[in-house]
Scaffold this motif. Structure first.
Motif, PDB file in Angstrom:
ATOM      1  N   LEU A 156      10.242  -1.608 -18.732  1.00 54.62           N
ATOM      2  CA  LEU A 156       9.685  -2.642 -17.857  1.00 54.62           C
ATOM      3  C   LEU A 156       9.642  -2.112 -16.427  1.00 54.62           C
ATOM      4  N   PRO A 157       8.446  -1.923 -15.838  1.00 54.84           N
ATOM      5  CA  PRO A 157       8.374  -1.480 -14.439  1.00 54.84           C
ATOM      6  C   PRO A 157       9.078  -2.481 -13.517  1.00 54.84           C
ATOM      7  N   ALA A 158       9.737  -1.958 -12.486  1.00 48.30           N
ATOM      8  CA  ALA A 158      10.420  -2.837 -11.522  1.00 48.30           C
ATOM      9  C   ALA A 158      10.055  -2.477 -10.080  1.00 48.30           C
ATOM     10  N   PHE A 159      10.077  -1.167  -9.748  1.00 48.05           N
ATOM     11  CA  PHE A 159       9.900  -0.753  -8.346  1.00 48.05           C
ATOM     12  C   PHE A 159       8.881   0.376  -8.234  1.00 48.05           C
ATOM     13  N   TYR A 160       8.236   0.451  -7.067  1.00 46.39           N
ATOM     14  CA  TYR A 160       7.423   1.611  -6.764  1.00 46.39           C
ATOM     15  C   TYR A 160       8.315   2.710  -6.203  1.00 46.39           C
ATOM     16  N   ASP A 161       7.967   3.931  -6.541  1.00 42.72           N
ATOM     17  CA  ASP A 161       8.689   5.107  -6.074  1.00 42.72           C
ATOM     18  C   ASP A 161       7.634   6.051  -5.491  1.00 42.72           C
ATOM     19  N   GLY A 162       7.527   6.080  -4.170  1.00 46.60           N
ATOM     20  CA  GLY A 162       6.475   6.895  -3.572  1.00 46.60           C
ATOM     21  C   GLY A 162       6.656   7.051  -2.080  1.00 46.60           C
ATOM     22  N   MET A 163       5.650   7.647  -1.440  1.00 45.51           N
ATOM     23  CA  MET A 163       5.712   7.913  -0.007  1.00 45.51           C
ATOM     24  C   MET A 163       4.472   7.321   0.657  1.00 45.51           C
ATOM     25  N   THR A 164       4.620   6.941   1.906  1.00 45.51           N
ATOM     26  CA  THR A 164       3.475   6.453   2.660  1.00 45.51           C
ATOM     27  C   THR A 164       3.507   7.047   4.058  1.00 45.51           C
ATOM     28  N   PHE A 165       2.374   6.967   4.750  1.00 44.99           N
ATOM     29  CA  PHE A 165       2.254   7.550   6.080  1.00 44.99           C
ATOM     30  C   PHE A 165       3.040   6.716   7.095  1.00 44.99           C
ATOM     31  N   SER A 166       3.665   7.420   8.037  1.00 46.31           N
ATOM     32  CA  SER A 166       4.449   6.734   9.071  1.00 46.31           C
ATOM     33  C   SER A 166       4.240   7.418  10.412  1.00 46.31           C
ATOM     34  N   TRP A 167       4.339   6.637  11.478  1.00 49.64           N
ATOM     35  CA  TRP A 167       4.285   7.193  12.833  1.00 49.64           C
ATOM     36  C   TRP A 167       5.392   6.577  13.663  1.00 49.64           C
ATOM     37  N   ASN A 168       5.976   7.412  14.505  1.00 48.76           N
ATOM     38  CA  ASN A 168       7.106   6.998  15.330  1.00 48.76           C
ATOM     39  C   ASN A 168       6.568   6.392  16.628  1.00 48.76           C
ATOM     40  N   LYS A 169       6.554   5.064  16.675  1.00 48.90           N
ATOM     41  CA  LYS A 169       5.992   4.367  17.834  1.00 48.90           C
ATOM     42  C   LYS A 169       6.754   4.729  19.102  1.00 48.90           C
ATOM     43  N   THR A 170       8.060   4.837  18.992  1.00 54.88           N
ATOM     44  CA  THR A 170       8.889   5.138  20.166  1.00 54.88           C
ATOM     45  C   THR A 170       8.519   6.507  20.743  1.00 54.88           C
ATOM     46  N   MET A 171       8.359   7.503  19.873  1.00 55.45           N
ATOM     47  CA  MET A 171       8.015   8.851  20.336  1.00 55.45           C
ATOM     48  C   MET A 171       6.612   8.882  20.935  1.00 55.45           C
ATOM     49  N   LEU A 172       5.657   8.260  20.270  1.00 53.82           N
ATOM     50  CA  LEU A 172       4.272   8.313  20.739  1.00 53.82           C
ATOM     51  C   LEU A 172       4.099   7.571  22.063  1.00 53.82           C
ATOM     52  N   GLU A 173       4.859   6.494  22.268  1.00 61.74           N
ATOM     53  CA  GLU A 173       4.833   5.824  23.582  1.00 61.74           C
ATOM     54  C   GLU A 173       5.381   6.767  24.652  1.00 61.74           C
TER      55      GLU A 173
END
Length: 465
Positions: A156-173
Protein backbone atom coordinates in the motif's frame (compact mmCIF):
# COMPACT_ATOMS: atom_id res chain seq x y z
CA UNK A 1 1.77 31.83 -2.03
CA UNK A 2 -1.88 32.27 -2.84
CA UNK A 3 -1.88 29.60 -5.50
CA UNK A 4 -0.23 26.98 -3.26
CA UNK A 5 -2.60 27.65 -0.41
CA UNK A 6 -5.57 27.37 -2.73
CA UNK A 7 -4.35 23.98 -3.92
CA UNK A 8 -4.18 22.67 -0.36
CA UNK A 9 -7.47 24.32 0.55
CA UNK A 10 -9.15 22.51 -2.33
CA UNK A 11 -7.86 19.20 -0.95
CA UNK A 12 -9.36 19.95 2.45
CA UNK A 13 -12.72 20.86 0.95
CA UNK A 14 -12.92 17.59 -0.95
CA UNK A 15 -11.90 15.61 2.10
CA UNK A 16 -14.64 17.10 4.17
CA UNK A 17 -17.18 15.90 1.63
CA UNK A 18 -15.78 12.41 1.33
CA UNK A 19 -16.57 9.48 3.53
CA UNK A 20 -14.59 6.27 3.74
CA UNK A 21 -16.89 3.35 3.16
CA UNK A 22 -15.25 0.43 4.90
CA UNK A 23 -18.29 -1.86 5.06
CA UNK A 24 -18.08 -3.94 1.87
CA UNK A 25 -19.71 -7.02 3.34
CA UNK A 26 -16.45 -8.82 3.95
CA UNK A 27 -16.92 -12.33 5.27
CA UNK A 28 -16.79 -12.51 9.05
CA UNK A 29 -14.08 -14.57 10.68
CA UNK A 30 -15.03 -15.40 14.24
CA UNK A 31 -11.79 -16.78 15.67
CA UNK A 32 -8.31 -15.74 14.54
CA UNK A 33 -6.13 -18.83 14.34
CA UNK A 34 -2.79 -17.33 13.35
CA UNK A 35 -3.18 -18.17 9.67
CA UNK A 36 -5.32 -15.33 8.33
CA UNK A 37 -6.69 -11.84 8.86
CA UNK A 38 -10.07 -12.12 10.57
CA UNK A 39 -12.55 -9.38 9.76
CA UNK A 40 -15.29 -8.37 12.17
CA UNK A 41 -18.13 -6.72 10.29
CA UNK A 42 -19.64 -5.55 13.59
CA UNK A 43 -16.55 -3.53 14.55
CA UNK A 44 -15.26 -2.98 10.98
CA UNK A 45 -11.87 -3.98 12.27
CA UNK A 46 -9.66 -7.04 12.19
CA UNK A 47 -9.72 -9.22 15.28
CA UNK A 48 -6.73 -9.24 17.63
CA UNK A 49 -5.06 -12.57 18.38
CA UNK A 50 -4.58 -13.26 22.08
CA UNK A 51 -1.11 -12.24 23.20
CA UNK A 52 -0.31 -10.37 19.98
CA UNK A 53 2.26 -7.56 20.09
CA UNK A 54 2.82 -6.01 16.67
CA UNK A 55 6.12 -4.41 15.69
CA UNK A 56 6.01 -1.68 13.03
CA UNK A 57 9.21 -1.10 11.04
CA UNK A 58 9.70 2.55 10.07
CA UNK A 59 12.74 4.57 9.06
CA UNK A 60 12.95 7.22 11.75
CA UNK A 61 12.60 7.27 15.52
CA UNK A 62 10.28 10.27 15.65
CA UNK A 63 7.68 8.59 13.46
CA UNK A 64 7.94 5.33 15.39
CA UNK A 65 7.51 6.98 18.76
CA UNK A 66 4.60 9.08 17.48
CA UNK A 67 2.85 5.98 16.15
CA UNK A 68 3.18 4.11 19.44
CA UNK A 69 1.83 7.11 21.38
CA UNK A 70 -1.06 7.50 18.93
CA UNK A 71 -1.92 3.78 19.16
CA UNK A 72 -1.95 3.83 22.96
CA UNK A 73 -4.19 6.89 22.94
CA UNK A 74 -6.61 5.41 20.39
CA UNK A 75 -6.72 1.88 21.84
CA UNK A 76 -6.29 1.96 25.63
CA UNK A 77 -7.58 -1.62 25.77
CA UNK A 78 -4.55 -2.63 23.67
CA UNK A 79 -2.03 -0.45 25.50
CA UNK A 80 1.58 -1.28 24.59
CA UNK A 81 0.50 -3.88 22.04
CA UNK A 82 2.19 -1.91 19.26
CA UNK A 83 5.94 -1.23 19.30
CA UNK A 84 8.29 0.12 16.65
CA UNK A 85 11.75 -0.52 15.27
CA UNK A 86 13.88 1.90 13.26
CA UNK A 87 14.17 -0.62 10.48
CA UNK A 88 15.16 1.57 7.54
CA UNK A 89 13.18 1.19 4.34
CA UNK A 90 15.64 0.50 1.51
CA UNK A 91 16.59 -3.09 0.81
CA UNK A 92 19.35 -4.46 3.06
CA UNK A 93 20.01 -7.57 5.10
CA UNK A 94 18.09 -6.01 8.00
CA UNK A 95 15.81 -3.56 6.23
CA UNK A 96 13.22 -3.33 3.49
CA UNK A 97 11.79 -6.32 1.67
CA UNK A 98 15.20 -7.97 1.63
CA UNK A 99 15.34 -7.68 5.41
CA UNK A 100 12.07 -9.62 5.63
CA UNK A 101 13.51 -12.30 3.34
CA UNK A 102 16.59 -12.54 5.55
CA UNK A 103 15.06 -12.11 8.99
CA UNK A 104 11.70 -13.78 8.38
CA UNK A 105 10.05 -14.01 11.85
CA UNK A 106 12.67 -11.68 13.32
CA UNK A 107 11.71 -8.87 10.92
CA UNK A 108 8.90 -6.41 11.85
CA UNK A 109 5.31 -7.62 11.47
CA UNK A 110 4.42 -4.52 9.42
CA UNK A 111 7.21 -2.71 7.57
CA UNK A 112 7.78 0.46 5.55
CA UNK A 113 9.46 -0.41 2.24
CA UNK A 114 10.21 1.16 -1.15
CA UNK A 115 7.72 0.38 -3.91
CA UNK A 116 9.89 -0.99 -6.68
CA UNK A 117 11.82 -3.21 -4.27
CA UNK A 118 8.58 -5.18 -3.83
CA UNK A 119 8.54 -6.12 -7.53
CA UNK A 120 9.30 -9.81 -7.93
CA UNK A 121 9.90 -10.30 -4.18
CA UNK A 122 6.46 -11.01 -2.70
CA UNK A 123 7.11 -14.60 -1.63
CA UNK A 124 7.79 -13.47 1.95
CA UNK A 125 4.94 -10.94 2.15
CA UNK A 126 1.43 -11.66 3.42
CA UNK A 127 -1.27 -11.44 0.73
CA UNK A 128 -3.50 -8.63 1.98
CA UNK A 129 -7.17 -9.05 2.91
CA UNK A 130 -9.64 -7.79 0.30
CA UNK A 131 -10.31 -4.77 2.55
CA UNK A 132 -6.92 -3.44 1.52
CA UNK A 133 -7.64 -4.03 -2.16
CA UNK A 134 -10.54 -1.59 -1.91
CA UNK A 135 -8.51 0.86 0.18
CA UNK A 136 -5.48 0.69 -2.11
CA UNK A 137 -7.39 1.31 -5.32
CA UNK A 138 -9.62 4.06 -3.93
CA UNK A 139 -7.34 5.95 -1.56
CA UNK A 140 -3.65 5.45 -2.38
CA UNK A 141 -1.64 6.42 -5.47
CA UNK A 142 -3.58 4.52 -8.10
CA UNK A 143 -0.84 3.95 -10.70
CA UNK A 144 1.72 2.75 -8.16
CA UNK A 145 -0.81 0.59 -6.35
CA UNK A 146 -2.00 -1.09 -9.56
CA UNK A 147 1.52 -1.59 -10.93
CA UNK A 148 3.14 -3.01 -7.82
CA UNK A 149 0.15 -5.24 -7.05
CA UNK A 150 -0.42 -6.50 -10.59
CA UNK A 151 -0.11 -10.11 -9.39
CA UNK A 152 -1.81 -9.78 -5.99
CA UNK A 153 -2.25 -7.24 -3.20
CA UNK A 154 0.87 -6.93 -1.05
CA UNK A 155 1.82 -3.22 -0.93
CA UNK A 156 0.00 0.00 0.00
CA UNK A 157 1.66 3.29 -1.07
CA UNK A 158 1.90 5.83 1.76
CA UNK A 159 4.56 8.49 1.05
CA UNK A 160 6.42 10.09 -1.82
CA UNK A 161 10.17 9.65 -1.81
CA UNK A 162 11.85 12.17 -4.08
CA UNK A 163 13.59 15.50 -4.57
CA UNK A 164 12.37 18.90 -5.68
CA UNK A 165 13.99 22.18 -6.64
CA UNK A 166 14.79 24.63 -3.85
CA UNK A 167 16.26 28.12 -3.56
CA UNK A 168 17.67 29.81 -0.50
CA UNK A 169 15.68 33.03 -0.17
CA UNK A 170 17.94 34.33 2.59
CA UNK A 171 21.09 33.89 0.48
CA UNK A 172 19.59 35.33 -2.70
CA UNK A 173 18.33 38.41 -0.84
CA UNK A 174 21.89 38.88 0.50
CA UNK A 175 23.13 38.65 -3.11
CA UNK A 176 20.61 41.36 -4.13
CA UNK A 177 18.78 39.09 -6.57
CA UNK A 178 15.31 40.33 -7.53
CA UNK A 179 12.82 37.82 -6.07
CA UNK A 180 9.71 39.18 -7.76
CA UNK A 181 7.34 36.31 -8.61
CA UNK A 182 4.48 37.96 -10.45
CA UNK A 183 2.96 34.72 -11.77
CA UNK A 184 3.09 33.15 -8.27
CA UNK A 185 4.52 29.85 -9.50
CA UNK A 186 7.06 29.72 -6.68
CA UNK A 187 9.97 30.64 -8.99
CA UNK A 188 10.98 34.33 -9.20
CA UNK A 189 11.25 35.62 -12.76
CA UNK A 190 15.00 36.28 -12.26
CA UNK A 191 15.76 32.54 -12.32
CA UNK A 192 12.81 30.62 -13.68
CA UNK A 193 14.97 29.39 -16.60
CA UNK A 194 18.39 27.75 -16.60
CA UNK A 195 19.53 30.27 -19.18
CA UNK A 196 18.96 33.02 -16.57
CA UNK A 197 20.85 31.09 -13.90
CA UNK A 198 23.77 30.50 -16.28
CA UNK A 199 23.82 34.23 -17.09
CA UNK A 200 23.70 35.09 -13.38
CA UNK A 201 26.81 32.96 -12.79
CA UNK A 202 28.68 34.28 -15.83
CA UNK A 203 27.94 37.94 -15.06
CA UNK A 204 29.38 37.70 -11.56
CA UNK A 205 33.02 38.79 -12.01
CA UNK A 206 34.22 38.02 -8.45
CA UNK A 207 33.16 34.94 -6.49
CA UNK A 208 30.03 35.92 -4.59
CA UNK A 209 30.18 35.52 -0.84
CA UNK A 210 27.60 34.53 1.74
CA UNK A 211 28.27 34.69 5.47
CA UNK A 212 31.97 35.26 4.77
CA UNK A 213 32.43 32.24 2.51
CA UNK A 214 32.90 32.04 -1.26
CA UNK A 215 30.03 30.51 -3.18
CA UNK A 216 31.87 28.02 -5.40
CA UNK A 217 28.81 26.42 -6.96
CA UNK A 218 25.45 27.85 -7.95
CA UNK A 219 23.82 24.42 -8.21
CA UNK A 220 25.51 21.09 -7.28
CA UNK A 221 24.61 19.17 -10.42
CA UNK A 222 25.14 15.44 -9.83
CA UNK A 223 27.44 13.51 -12.16
CA UNK A 224 28.22 10.55 -9.93
CA UNK A 225 24.80 9.40 -8.77
CA UNK A 226 22.22 8.47 -11.43
CA UNK A 227 19.01 8.96 -9.45
CA UNK A 228 19.46 12.64 -8.62
CA UNK A 229 21.16 13.24 -11.99
CA UNK A 230 18.07 12.15 -13.90
CA UNK A 231 16.53 15.62 -14.12
CA UNK A 232 19.41 16.86 -16.30
CA UNK A 233 18.57 14.19 -18.88
CA UNK A 234 15.03 15.55 -19.22
CA UNK A 235 16.18 18.97 -20.43
CA UNK A 236 15.18 18.06 -24.00
CA UNK A 237 11.86 16.51 -22.98
CA UNK A 238 13.12 12.91 -22.74
CA UNK A 239 11.66 10.46 -20.21
CA UNK A 240 12.66 6.88 -19.50
CA UNK A 241 10.35 4.24 -21.05
CA UNK A 242 8.16 6.92 -22.62
CA UNK A 243 6.97 4.40 -25.23
CA UNK A 244 5.50 2.20 -22.49
CA UNK A 245 7.68 -0.72 -23.62
CA UNK A 246 9.73 -1.85 -20.62
CA UNK A 247 12.36 -3.37 -22.91
CA UNK A 248 12.96 0.01 -24.55
CA UNK A 249 14.35 2.70 -22.19
CA UNK A 250 14.51 5.14 -25.12
CA UNK A 251 18.17 6.10 -24.99
CA UNK A 252 18.20 6.38 -28.80
CA UNK A 253 15.62 9.19 -28.68
CA UNK A 254 17.04 12.51 -30.01
CA UNK A 255 15.62 14.19 -26.89
CA UNK A 256 17.95 12.08 -24.73
CA UNK A 257 20.96 13.52 -26.54
CA UNK A 258 19.59 16.99 -25.80
CA UNK A 259 19.69 16.11 -22.10
CA UNK A 260 23.36 15.13 -22.40
CA UNK A 261 23.92 18.41 -24.28
CA UNK A 262 22.44 20.22 -21.26
CA UNK A 263 25.24 18.79 -19.10
CA UNK A 264 27.76 20.06 -21.64
CA UNK A 265 26.11 23.48 -21.68
CA UNK A 266 26.07 23.59 -17.85
CA UNK A 267 29.82 22.81 -17.84
CA UNK A 268 30.53 25.72 -20.19
CA UNK A 269 29.31 28.31 -17.65
CA UNK A 270 30.82 29.51 -14.40
CA UNK A 271 28.51 27.31 -12.34
CA UNK A 272 30.90 25.02 -10.42
CA UNK A 273 34.52 25.79 -9.53
CA UNK A 274 37.00 24.52 -6.97
CA UNK A 275 38.92 26.63 -4.44
CA UNK A 276 41.39 27.74 -7.16
CA UNK A 277 38.59 29.04 -9.37
CA UNK A 278 39.04 26.20 -11.87
CA UNK A 279 36.01 24.36 -13.22
CA UNK A 280 35.37 21.37 -10.97
CA UNK A 281 36.47 18.03 -12.35
CA UNK A 282 33.63 15.59 -12.95
CA UNK A 283 35.19 13.03 -10.61
CA UNK A 284 34.56 15.38 -7.67
CA UNK A 285 30.89 15.99 -8.50
CA UNK A 286 29.05 13.23 -6.72
CA UNK A 287 26.27 13.66 -4.13
CA UNK A 288 26.63 17.18 -2.69
CA UNK A 289 22.99 18.13 -2.08
CA UNK A 290 23.15 18.06 1.73
CA UNK A 291 25.59 20.99 1.87
CA UNK A 292 22.86 23.22 0.41
CA UNK A 293 21.02 23.21 3.74
CA UNK A 294 24.17 24.61 5.37
CA UNK A 295 24.41 27.55 2.96
CA UNK A 296 26.81 26.23 0.30
CA UNK A 297 24.78 27.16 -2.80
CA UNK A 298 21.78 29.32 -3.70
CA UNK A 299 20.02 26.54 -5.71
CA UNK A 300 19.70 22.78 -5.20
CA UNK A 301 17.51 19.73 -5.16
CA UNK A 302 16.21 18.75 -1.72
CA UNK A 303 14.92 15.31 -0.74
CA UNK A 304 11.80 14.42 1.23
CA UNK A 305 14.05 12.87 3.88
CA UNK A 306 16.20 15.96 4.46
CA UNK A 307 15.86 18.00 7.65
CA UNK A 308 14.68 21.28 6.12
CA UNK A 309 12.82 22.58 9.17
CA UNK A 310 15.74 21.78 11.47
CA UNK A 311 18.25 23.52 9.20
CA UNK A 312 16.03 26.59 8.88
CA UNK A 313 15.90 26.80 12.65
CA UNK A 314 19.65 26.19 12.99
CA UNK A 315 20.80 28.76 10.41
CA UNK A 316 17.88 31.17 10.20
CA UNK A 317 17.47 30.51 6.47
CA UNK A 318 14.23 30.53 4.51
CA UNK A 319 14.20 27.73 1.93
CA UNK A 320 11.64 27.88 -0.86
CA UNK A 321 10.50 24.98 -3.09
CA UNK A 322 9.10 24.84 -6.59
CA UNK A 323 9.20 23.10 -9.95
CA UNK A 324 12.62 23.18 -11.61
CA UNK A 325 13.53 26.06 -13.96
CA UNK A 326 12.97 25.36 -17.65
CA UNK A 327 15.67 25.00 -20.30
CA UNK A 328 14.85 26.10 -23.84
CA UNK A 329 11.25 26.12 -22.71
CA UNK A 330 11.31 22.52 -21.42
CA UNK A 331 10.44 21.64 -17.81
CA UNK A 332 13.12 19.50 -16.13
CA UNK A 333 11.70 16.71 -13.95
CA UNK A 334 13.43 14.83 -11.08
CA UNK A 335 12.57 11.21 -10.29
CA UNK A 336 10.46 10.10 -7.36
CA UNK A 337 9.31 6.81 -5.85
CA UNK A 338 6.84 5.86 -3.16
CA UNK A 339 7.26 4.20 0.19
CA UNK A 340 4.48 2.16 1.71
CA UNK A 341 3.66 -0.67 4.08
CA UNK A 342 3.66 -4.46 3.72
CA UNK A 343 2.88 -7.27 6.17
CA UNK A 344 5.54 -9.87 6.92
CA UNK A 345 4.34 -13.33 5.83
CA UNK A 346 6.13 -14.80 8.87
CA UNK A 347 4.18 -12.80 11.44
CA UNK A 348 2.63 -14.94 14.17
CA UNK A 349 -0.34 -12.60 14.23
CA UNK A 350 -1.66 -11.90 10.71
CA UNK A 351 -5.00 -10.59 11.98
CA UNK A 352 -3.53 -8.16 14.52
CA UNK A 353 -0.93 -7.07 11.95
CA UNK A 354 -3.75 -6.41 9.50
CA UNK A 355 -5.56 -4.36 12.12
CA UNK A 356 -2.44 -2.25 12.62
CA UNK A 357 -2.15 -1.84 8.84
CA UNK A 358 -5.80 -0.75 8.69
CA UNK A 359 -5.17 1.77 11.46
CA UNK A 360 -2.08 3.14 9.66
CA UNK A 361 -4.30 4.07 6.69
CA UNK A 362 -6.75 6.25 8.61
CA UNK A 363 -6.65 10.02 8.31
CA UNK A 364 -5.61 10.57 11.92
CA UNK A 365 -2.70 8.13 11.67
CA UNK A 366 -1.56 9.43 8.29
CA UNK A 367 -1.44 12.90 9.90
CA UNK A 368 0.64 11.50 12.77
CA UNK A 369 3.16 10.08 10.28
CA UNK A 370 3.28 13.20 8.09
CA UNK A 371 3.70 15.48 11.10
CA UNK A 372 6.51 13.37 12.56
CA UNK A 373 8.53 13.08 9.33
CA UNK A 374 9.48 15.01 6.20
CA UNK A 375 7.28 12.79 4.03
CA UNK A 376 4.40 13.79 1.79
CA UNK A 377 1.34 11.58 1.34
CA UNK A 378 1.22 9.37 -1.80
CA UNK A 379 -2.56 9.29 -1.73
CA UNK A 380 -5.25 10.27 -4.17
CA UNK A 381 -6.02 13.96 -3.82
CA UNK A 382 -9.69 13.24 -3.08
CA UNK A 383 -8.93 10.42 -0.64
CA UNK A 384 -10.98 10.56 2.54
CA UNK A 385 -7.83 9.67 4.52
CA UNK A 386 -5.76 12.53 3.00
CA UNK A 387 -4.21 14.47 5.89
CA UNK A 388 -4.52 18.17 6.59
CA UNK A 389 -1.02 19.57 5.93
CA UNK A 390 -0.11 22.41 8.24
CA UNK A 391 3.36 23.29 6.94
CA UNK A 392 4.31 25.93 4.38
CA UNK A 393 7.45 23.97 3.45
CA UNK A 394 5.44 20.81 2.81
CA UNK A 395 2.82 22.71 0.83
CA UNK A 396 5.53 24.15 -1.41
CA UNK A 397 7.35 20.81 -1.58
CA UNK A 398 4.14 19.03 -2.59
CA UNK A 399 3.54 21.59 -5.32
CA UNK A 400 7.10 21.15 -6.67
CA UNK A 401 6.78 17.37 -6.73
CA UNK A 402 3.74 17.59 -8.95
CA UNK A 403 6.26 18.07 -11.76
CA UNK A 404 8.36 15.01 -10.87
CA UNK A 405 8.52 11.78 -12.83
CA UNK A 406 7.38 8.63 -11.07
CA UNK A 407 10.06 5.96 -11.38
CA UNK A 408 8.73 3.04 -13.50
CA UNK A 409 8.00 0.11 -11.19
CA UNK A 410 7.34 -2.72 -13.63
CA UNK A 411 9.53 -5.72 -14.40
CA UNK A 412 10.92 -7.01 -17.68
CA UNK A 413 8.23 -8.95 -19.59
CA UNK A 414 10.17 -12.24 -19.54
CA UNK A 415 11.68 -11.86 -16.08
CA UNK A 416 9.22 -11.10 -13.27
CA UNK A 417 11.95 -10.56 -10.68
CA UNK A 418 14.00 -8.07 -12.72
CA UNK A 419 12.92 -4.44 -12.48
CA UNK A 420 13.03 -2.73 -15.87
CA UNK A 421 14.31 0.41 -14.11
CA UNK A 422 17.51 -1.45 -13.27
CA UNK A 423 18.73 -0.78 -16.79
CA UNK A 424 19.27 2.85 -15.75
CA UNK A 425 21.22 1.89 -12.63
CA UNK A 426 23.22 -1.02 -14.09
CA UNK A 427 25.09 0.36 -17.09
CA UNK A 428 27.37 2.82 -15.25
CA UNK A 429 25.60 5.68 -16.98
CA UNK A 430 27.24 8.18 -14.64
CA UNK A 431 30.58 7.54 -16.33
CA UNK A 432 29.16 9.04 -19.53
CA UNK A 433 27.89 12.12 -17.67
CA UNK A 434 31.44 12.69 -16.43
CA UNK A 435 32.93 12.26 -19.91
CA UNK A 436 30.51 14.81 -21.35
CA UNK A 437 31.22 17.24 -18.49
CA UNK A 438 35.00 16.95 -18.89
CA UNK A 439 34.71 17.27 -22.68
CA UNK A 440 36.28 13.89 -23.39
CA UNK A 441 33.14 12.61 -25.11
CA UNK A 442 30.49 14.36 -27.18
CA UNK A 443 26.82 13.99 -26.27
CA UNK A 444 26.26 12.11 -29.53
CA UNK A 445 29.02 9.59 -28.80
CA UNK A 446 27.82 9.15 -25.23
CA UNK A 447 24.29 8.51 -26.45
CA UNK A 448 25.48 5.82 -28.86
CA UNK A 449 27.41 3.98 -26.15
CA UNK A 450 24.63 4.31 -23.54
CA UNK A 451 22.06 2.95 -26.00
CA UNK A 452 24.34 0.03 -26.86
CA UNK A 453 25.01 -0.80 -23.20
CA UNK A 454 21.29 -0.66 -22.41
CA UNK A 455 20.39 -2.96 -25.31
CA UNK A 456 22.94 -5.48 -24.10
CA UNK A 457 21.61 -5.30 -20.51
CA UNK A 458 18.03 -5.89 -21.65
CA UNK A 459 19.06 -8.83 -23.84
CA UNK A 460 20.99 -10.37 -20.95
CA UNK A 461 18.24 -9.92 -18.38
CA UNK A 462 14.92 -10.25 -20.21
CA UNK A 463 15.02 -14.03 -20.18
CA UNK A 464 12.59 -16.58 -18.75
CA UNK A 465 13.40 -17.71 -15.23
Amino acid sequence: MRKLLLVVASFVAVFALSACNTDRGYTDCETPDGTQACWSSEDERFRWEEGAVIEIGVDNDDMGAALVAAWNAAYPELQDKVVFRNYGSANGDSSGVQGIETGQGEAPDVALVIDNEVTGRVANLLPLHEYFGDLGSEQTHEVVYETINAKGDYYLPAFYDGMTFSWNKTMLEALNVDLTDENEDGLPEAFDTWEEIFAMADETTDRPQFEGKDILEWYPISLGEPWSAYSSLTAGGWQLFSSGDLTDPGFDDPAFQEGLAFIKEFASHDMSVDETGTKKAAASMGWRWDAYLDGAYPFSLVGTWMNVDGKEAEHGYDFKFSAMPTYDGVQLTPLMKTKGFVVNAFTEYPSAASEVLRWLYTQDTIEVMINSSAYLPALQTDASIYPVIDSENKEEFAYGMRFNTLEPAGSLPNADTVRAMNVYYSISIENFYREVWDGTMTPAAAQTDIHSAAEQWVNDNNVSE
